[in-house]
Design a protein around this motif. Structure first.
Motif, PDB file in Angstrom:
ATOM      1  N   ASN A   1       0.841  -1.139   0.144  1.00 57.81           N
ATOM      2  CA  ASN A   1       0.070  -0.052   0.112  1.00 57.81           C
ATOM      3  C   ASN A   1       0.913   1.296  -0.012  1.00 57.81           C
ATOM      4  O   ASN A   1       0.362   2.386   0.232  1.00 57.81           O
ATOM      5  CB  ASN A   1      -0.911  -0.046   1.191  1.00 57.81           C
ATOM      6  CG  ASN A   1      -2.009  -1.077   1.320  1.00 57.81           C
ATOM      7  OD1 ASN A   1      -2.285  -1.356   0.149  1.00 57.81           O
ATOM      8  ND2 ASN A   1      -2.065  -1.661   2.349  1.00 57.81           N
ATOM      9  N   GLY A   2       1.994   1.057   0.010  1.00 53.79           N
ATOM     10  CA  GLY A   2       3.144   2.170  -0.264  1.00 53.79           C
ATOM     11  C   GLY A   2       3.433   2.775   1.319  1.00 53.79           C
ATOM     12  O   GLY A   2       4.081   3.593   1.240  1.00 53.79           O
ATOM     13  N   ASN A   3       3.212   2.132   2.271  1.00 58.99           N
ATOM     14  CA  ASN A   3       3.417   2.313   3.369  1.00 58.99           C
ATOM     15  C   ASN A   3       4.870   1.973   3.873  1.00 58.99           C
ATOM     16  O   ASN A   3       5.489   0.966   3.389  1.00 58.99           O
ATOM     17  CB  ASN A   3       2.588   1.771   4.619  1.00 58.99           C
ATOM     18  CG  ASN A   3       1.197   2.357   4.320  1.00 58.99           C
ATOM     19  OD1 ASN A   3       0.937   3.795   4.373  1.00 58.99           O
ATOM     20  ND2 ASN A   3       0.062   1.570   4.397  1.00 58.99           N
ATOM     21  N   ILE A   4       5.661   2.550   4.690  1.00 52.29           N
ATOM     22  CA  ILE A   4       6.995   2.185   5.226  1.00 52.29           C
ATOM     23  C   ILE A   4       6.890   1.048   6.060  1.00 52.29           C
ATOM     24  O   ILE A   4       6.371   1.438   7.095  1.00 52.29           O
ATOM     25  CB  ILE A   4       7.899   3.403   5.526  1.00 52.29           C
ATOM     26  CG1 ILE A   4       7.890   4.395   4.579  1.00 52.29           C
ATOM     27  CG2 ILE A   4       9.185   2.875   6.022  1.00 52.29           C
ATOM     28  CD1 ILE A   4       8.596   5.827   5.215  1.00 52.29           C
ATOM     29  N   VAL A   5       7.748   0.077   5.762  1.00 53.08           N
ATOM     30  CA  VAL A   5       7.879  -1.051   6.623  1.00 53.08           C
ATOM     31  C   VAL A   5       9.031  -0.894   7.383  1.00 53.08           C
ATOM     32  O   VAL A   5       9.140  -1.094   8.548  1.00 53.08           O
ATOM     33  CB  VAL A   5       7.739  -2.398   5.838  1.00 53.08           C
ATOM     34  CG1 VAL A   5       7.995  -3.743   6.831  1.00 53.08           C
ATOM     35  CG2 VAL A   5       6.578  -2.513   5.059  1.00 53.08           C
ATOM     36  N   TYR A   6      10.327  -0.455   6.710  1.00 52.78           N
ATOM     37  CA  TYR A   6      11.502  -0.548   7.250  1.00 52.78           C
ATOM     38  C   TYR A   6      12.349   0.884   6.969  1.00 52.78           C
ATOM     39  O   TYR A   6      12.080   1.145   5.517  1.00 52.78           O
ATOM     40  CB  TYR A   6      12.147  -1.648   7.088  1.00 52.78           C
ATOM     41  CG  TYR A   6      12.108  -2.975   7.717  1.00 52.78           C
ATOM     42  CD1 TYR A   6      12.330  -3.161   9.071  1.00 52.78           C
ATOM     43  CD2 TYR A   6      11.363  -3.908   6.939  1.00 52.78           C
ATOM     44  CE1 TYR A   6      12.003  -4.229   9.800  1.00 52.78           C
ATOM     45  CE2 TYR A   6      10.895  -5.177   7.791  1.00 52.78           C
ATOM     46  CZ  TYR A   6      11.408  -5.399   9.020  1.00 52.78           C
ATOM     47  OH  TYR A   6      11.100  -6.572   9.512  1.00 52.78           O
ATOM     48  N   PHE A   7      12.882   1.716   7.715  1.00 50.14           N
ATOM     49  CA  PHE A   7      13.730   2.533   7.182  1.00 50.14           C
ATOM     50  C   PHE A   7      15.202   2.166   6.717  1.00 50.14           C
ATOM     51  O   PHE A   7      15.369   0.779   7.519  1.00 50.14           O
ATOM     52  CB  PHE A   7      14.052   3.660   8.525  1.00 50.14           C
ATOM     53  CG  PHE A   7      12.756   4.819   8.470  1.00 50.14           C
ATOM     54  CD1 PHE A   7      12.141   5.045   7.613  1.00 50.14           C
ATOM     55  CD2 PHE A   7      12.444   4.791  10.025  1.00 50.14           C
ATOM     56  CE1 PHE A   7      11.067   6.025   7.895  1.00 50.14           C
ATOM     57  CE2 PHE A   7      11.408   5.679  10.249  1.00 50.14           C
ATOM     58  CZ  PHE A   7      10.683   6.170   9.212  1.00 50.14           C
ATOM     59  N   GLN A   8      15.591   2.497   5.832  1.00 49.37           N
ATOM     60  CA  GLN A   8      17.147   2.193   5.722  1.00 49.37           C
ATOM     61  C   GLN A   8      17.808   2.679   6.886  1.00 49.37           C
ATOM     62  O   GLN A   8      17.700   3.761   7.095  1.00 49.37           O
ATOM     63  CB  GLN A   8      17.565   2.880   4.390  1.00 49.37           C
ATOM     64  CG  GLN A   8      18.782   2.239   3.776  1.00 49.37           C
ATOM     65  CD  GLN A   8      20.121   2.507   4.377  1.00 49.37           C
ATOM     66  OE1 GLN A   8      20.238   3.620   5.252  1.00 49.37           O
ATOM     67  NE2 GLN A   8      21.044   1.712   4.316  1.00 49.37           N
ATOM     68  N   ARG A   9      18.680   1.714   7.535  1.00 49.53           N
ATOM     69  CA  ARG A   9      19.382   2.100   8.656  1.00 49.53           C
ATOM     70  C   ARG A   9      19.991   3.548   8.947  1.00 49.53           C
ATOM     71  O   ARG A   9      19.678   4.170   9.923  1.00 49.53           O
ATOM     72  CB  ARG A   9      20.164   0.977   8.877  1.00 49.53           C
ATOM     73  CG  ARG A   9      21.241   1.229  10.315  1.00 49.53           C
ATOM     74  CD  ARG A   9      22.136   0.325  10.769  1.00 49.53           C
ATOM     75  NE  ARG A   9      23.093   0.724  11.681  1.00 49.53           N
ATOM     76  CZ  ARG A   9      23.923   0.007  12.176  1.00 49.53           C
ATOM     77  NH1 ARG A   9      24.308  -1.069  11.698  1.00 49.53           N
ATOM     78  NH2 ARG A   9      24.523   0.512  13.260  1.00 49.53           N
ATOM     79  N   TYR A  10      20.641   3.823   7.827  1.00 56.55           N
ATOM     80  CA  TYR A  10      21.422   5.082   8.221  1.00 56.55           C
ATOM     81  C   TYR A  10      20.615   6.384   7.573  1.00 56.55           C
ATOM     82  O   TYR A  10      21.220   7.558   7.805  1.00 56.55           O
ATOM     83  CB  TYR A  10      22.651   5.151   7.455  1.00 56.55           C
ATOM     84  CG  TYR A  10      23.539   4.056   7.936  1.00 56.55           C
ATOM     85  CD1 TYR A  10      23.949   4.199   9.319  1.00 56.55           C
ATOM     86  CD2 TYR A  10      23.884   2.690   7.185  1.00 56.55           C
ATOM     87  CE1 TYR A  10      25.034   3.142   9.767  1.00 56.55           C
ATOM     88  CE2 TYR A  10      24.471   1.930   7.836  1.00 56.55           C
ATOM     89  CZ  TYR A  10      25.334   1.869   9.107  1.00 56.55           C
ATOM     90  OH  TYR A  10      25.670   1.140   9.672  1.00 56.55           O
TER      91      TYR A  10
END
Length: 949
Positions: free
Chosen positions: A387-396
């Motif tokens: 659905n276009g929602n963020i599941v994980y941030f790129q760590r940095y």
């Protein structure tokens, strides 16, 4: 009677008194005999060494008596000598629990009478009359079952303890033993749990709070542990990781009301002065709470962790105590736990998982994000869901090397008043708290690695949620100067003290496996994730705790339900487009529709349509009844299962065809659930509970729990289970699960695939063992990108190790099984016509259920190859041949099925040849006549020329 009437008043009175004395003597004798009988069962404990009675090391053995592990108890409780316990701690407990502690003989008759009067006045039980000594002997020697027998035994033991021990010795044992909630036993453990202090550093207010917990360790701890996914409201004061699950610590107002009651009691008894009382009430007890990081007992592996968990559950049931109390008994009670875990099988299974990363990397690619996975990235490489929602941030993007929460200038603002606003997209908006989105990185092997980040731990009343941001008040920030700082690049750095995080990454996807002995139902080996080398942490066990959507793994349960309700393996359904609520649903995982299939062939082809059709005919309640027998649905207590009923959630429930027929459940099942279901089928319907504990002996060597003698219950017809086993066997030899078996061994099993592409399952069994395997990401929002061979090969490797050198390699066929050659399209007995077109096979039936009618839908017709119609009288012999067709009854009407034809559809000619008609015949006849005449003339001419020559 006449003689009694003739007596004078004096003699009548004497006779009456004599009769009353006889009755009193009788009742006293009866009560005495009863009490003596009750006391015969009093545990024989060494009352001179009470402290050791709850500090004995328990041990785990294998079924042959070989020691596997000693369970140390020091991490669950720290013993504190009475000399180091502050006076206000002792006074607090004595005041609220047993104010005449130093005066009574172990039981307090005045307290019992007072409690009785108070309960009568209240019309209910509002207080008990148990002394500290009674509580101690109950918790050490007896169960929590409320019976007259137990109360008599408790009083007897309390008097005995009081005679043999000094009051301070009793109090020391009590204060080091009492359950004070959150897994804390004893005042030192409670001081560390709630305030991160030693008991001798607690003040009066804190001491009264802890003493108040004693009434109910469930109701009165100052905070409660709530699973992250279950939190709804309440003030958050911290987090704690337990068994790999993040728990939220939520303030409990009841504890502070109880604390005031304790302080008031201390003041009324003269234990504290008025000034001390008022100062204690004014003390900011909430701010002084500082939850300690609970150090739970070290677990050597997934297997021993599971054994301990199972043993605690059994002890909880046996003693009728809470899970916390049972766990305490396990770690301190000197029990001997005899386990079913086979050290060799466990070792072999762990060895496979030690190399799982290499196995994963060599059998998958990273075409869609990372090895074996498929996900979409946004412009800054954050992982998105469908659905276009963020599941994980790129760590940095938002965290540095040290896991400081780093927010760039675009995502925060500080106004002139000092209020801090932060973009709310940094938080999980589906949550009721400031849950920071987790982070990921891709390692050098192109594997996904994730890190769990907790919630922003600030009080609910210091921030507000707006449409696009959250705003934290300047008042809070002024009091918490360490909350953030601004670096040289104008990034906002939030201190790690205000959220939890994992510094060690978790490899994704994860996997789990479990091996059961079919006959006993015992667990022989278990692995709950890839962290098999971790011997010092109580790690998250995905085999027992991770609930996932089973997908097609549920289909054999549908087919078992069908067999139990009068269908057979030869029952035919039509794999064609069907319509639910006006929409064509479901589609198959393979292109198109297979057409007419028997139950066996539907299973082998993994049809989605046919299980739906079976449940449409039978009704959803039939399937629910089956799931109840398997324990997936708990009809007595819905809160104890993972099945979501309509009454629980009318918008998102499992009471529909998608969940029940195709396994696309809202929550799902665990790997151990899957193993238990298939093991039940393997044993002919035996629904014995799965366990890793054979028996438990107490410190005296007495067997208190014996699972080996537990009766089994046949919940399903054994012949039906065998028939389904045979269908699952051919599923492995020629169906969708082909490749999971070996030539020398019968294996029956099924692949689990769901519509979310989030999980890969394979659960199967040999005559000896049931093995269930699972692969998936901890977040089901990350899709798998792997061929089913990944799970098939994993299962095969485990199966080959555990099943080698078995005496029995084939499933035993019951005597009441008959075999018949059937037509796979009609389900009736096959004919030579069926055989000629390879449309039949030998099917197995329970005697009496086999078909008796022969197939009449395969028909042989003489067809003209020129027109592909029925041959007419005019068709020449060289253009005609006999062909066999299957004539559907009733006829298939494609217009009712979206214009779609199934793969097995055959057009059966009804019209005669329109190419070879009478006119054609006459013309052709004339041509033949002319040709014949021409040939005759030619032949004559040829003969004449020959004579002249």
């Amino acid at each position: 009677m006449e003689k009694f009437k003739s007596l004078d008043k004096k003699n009548k009175l004497k006779l009456l008194l004599y009769s009353i004395l006889i009755l009193i003597s009788f009742f006293v004798t009866l009560i005495s005999v009863t009490i003596l009988d009750i006391l015969n069962d009093v545990p024989k404990m060494d009352l001179n060494n009470l402290s050791n009675s709850f500090n004995q090391t328990s041990s785990i053995y294998d079924e042959n008596g070989k020691l596997l592990e000693k369970i140390e108890s020091l991490e669950y409780r720290t013993i504190v000598p009475i000399e180091k316990v502050p006076k206000h701690i002792k006074d607090a407990f004595i005041s609220i629990e047993d104010e005449r502690f130093y005066k009574h003989i172990g039981i307090d008759f005045q307290g019992i009478a007072s409690a009785f009067i108070d309960n009568i006045k209240a019309g209910k039980i509002v207080r008990g009359g148990s002394t500290i000594t009674q509580q101690l002997v109950k918790n050490v020697y007896l169960s929590n079952v409320k019976t007259i027998n137990r109360k008599v035994q408790e009083a007897y033991l309390a008097i005995g303890v009081d005679k043999k021990l000094l009051k301070d010795e009793i109090l020391e044992a009590y204060l080091n033993r009492i359950n004070l909630g959150q897994g804390s036993y004893g005042v030192e453990a409670a001081a560390q749990t709630y305030f991160s202090k030693d008991v001798w550093d607690l003040n009066l207010s804190q001491s009264a709070l802890i003493a108040g917990i004693t009434k109910s360790p469930v109701e009165y701890p100052p905070f409660k542990r709530i699973p992250k996914d279950s939190y709804k409201d309440g003030e958050l004061i911290g987090t704690m990781d337990i068994n790999g699950e993040q728990m939220y610590l939520v303030l409990n107002p009841k504890a502070f009301e109880r604390q005031k009651t304790v302080l008031k009691k201390m003041y009324s008894l003269g234990c504290i002065t008025e000034t001390e009382y008022n100062d204690a009430l004014k003390f900011d007890i909430v701010s002084s709470l500082n939850p300690g990081i609970k150090k739970y007992h070290s677990m050597s592996s997934y297997s021993t962790d599971y054994i301990k968990s199972e043993a605690a559950k059994l002890l909880s049931k046996y003693y009728s105590v809470s899970q916390d109390e049972a766990e305490h008994k396990l770690f301190t009670g000197g029990y001997s736990i005899y386990s079913s875990i086979d050290e060799n099988i466990q070792h072999d299974l762990e060895n496979i998982y030690v190399n799982f990363k290499d196995y994963l990397n060599s059998n998958t690619n990273s075409n869609h994000g990372a090895k074996a996975l498929s996900f979409t990235l946004d412009g800054t490489d954050n992982i998105l869901d469908a659905n276009g929602n963020i599941v994980y941030f790129q760590r940095y993007n938002f965290f540095d090397e040290e896991f400081n929460f780093k927010i760039d200038k675009e995502n925060y603002n500080i106004n002139s008043k000092g209020d801090l606003s932060i973009t709310n997209s940094l938080f999980n908006t589906a949550s009721n708290k400031l849950d920071i989105i987790d982070i990921y990185e891709i390692n050098s092997d192109e594997n996904l690695q994730t890190y769990n980040i907790g919630f922003l731990n600030i009080p609910r009343d210091v921030y507000e949620e707006k449409a696009d941001y959250i705003i934290i008040s300047s008042g809070f920030l002024k009091n918490k100067s360490d909350f953030y700082k601004i670096d040289a690049n104008n990034n906002l750095i939030i201190s790690k003290e205000y959220y939890s995080y994992e510094s060690i990454p978790t490899l994704q996807p994860q996997s789990s496996a479990i091996i059961l002995d079919n006959e006993s139902g015992y667990v022989k080996a278990i692995v709950g994730g890839l962290d098999v080398n971790s011997k010092n942490l109580k790690i998250y066990n995905r085999a027992t705790n991770s609930v996932r959507s089973p997908g097609s793994l549920i289909k054999p349960v549908v087919y078992l339900t069908a067999l139990e309700n009068g269908y057979t393996l030869g029952s035919v359904k039509d794999d064609v487009p069907i319509y639910i609520d006006g929409n064509m649903w479901p589609s198959n995982d393979y292109p198109g529709f297979g057409g007419l299939l028997t139950l066996r062939l539907a299973l082998e082809n993994n049809s989605n349509v046919i299980p739906v059709e079976f449940l449409q005919e039978m009704g959803l309640d039939k399937m629910k009844d089956t799931l109840k027998k398997f324990g997936i649905i708990n009809s007595a207590n819905a809160s104890k299962d993972n099945f979501i009923s309509l009454s629980e959630n009318k918008y998102k429930s499992d009471e529909n065809l998608d969940s029940l027929a195709l396994g696309n459940m809202q929550r799902g099942i665990t790997n151990i659930d899957a193993a238990q279901i298939y093991r039940t089928i393997a044993t002919g319907g035996d629904t014995k509970d799965v366990s890793s504990v054979i028996k438990i002996e107490d410190a005296n060597g007495t067997t208190i729990i014996n699972n080996s003698t537990k009766k089994t219950e046949k919940s399903f017809d054994s012949t039906n289970c065998y028939l389904l086993t045979d269908a699952l066997r051919t599923n492995v030899t020629r169906g969708i699960a082909k490749g999971a078996g070996t030539l020398k061994l019968d294996i029956a099993g099924e692949i689990g695939l769901n519509k979310f592409n989030s999980d890969l399952w394979f659960t199967g069994y040999s005559p000896k063992y049931t093995i269930s395997t699972w692969i998936g990401c901890d977040s089901p929002k990350i899709e798998l990108d792997a061929d089913s061979k990944l799970i098939l090969n994993l299962f095969k490797q485990i199966s080959q190790d555990v099943n080698q050198n078995l005496p029995t390699t084939k499933f035993v066929k019951p005597d009441n099984i008959v075999e018949k050659y059937i037509c796979q399209k009609s389900g009736n007995l096959g004919t030579k016509l069926c055989e000629e077109v390879d449309a039949g096979y030998i099917e197995k039936y329970k005697s009496g259920t086999e078909p008796t009618k022969y197939c009449d839908q395969h028909i042989k017709l003489l067809i003209c190859n020129k027109s592909n119609r029925l041959a007419s009288e005019y068709c020449p012999k060289e253009d005609v041949e006999y062909k066999i067709f299957f004539e559907r009854q009733p006829a298939y009407i494609a217009s009712e099925r979206g214009g779609i034809y199934p793969d097995d559809y055959e057009y059966v000619p009804k019209l005669y040849c329109n190419y070879h008609d009478e006119d054609w015949y006459n013309k052709n006849k004339e041509k033949k006549k002319t040709k014949k005449q021409q040939k005759t003339t030619k032949d004559k001419s040829s003969k004449s020329s020959s004579k002249k020559g």
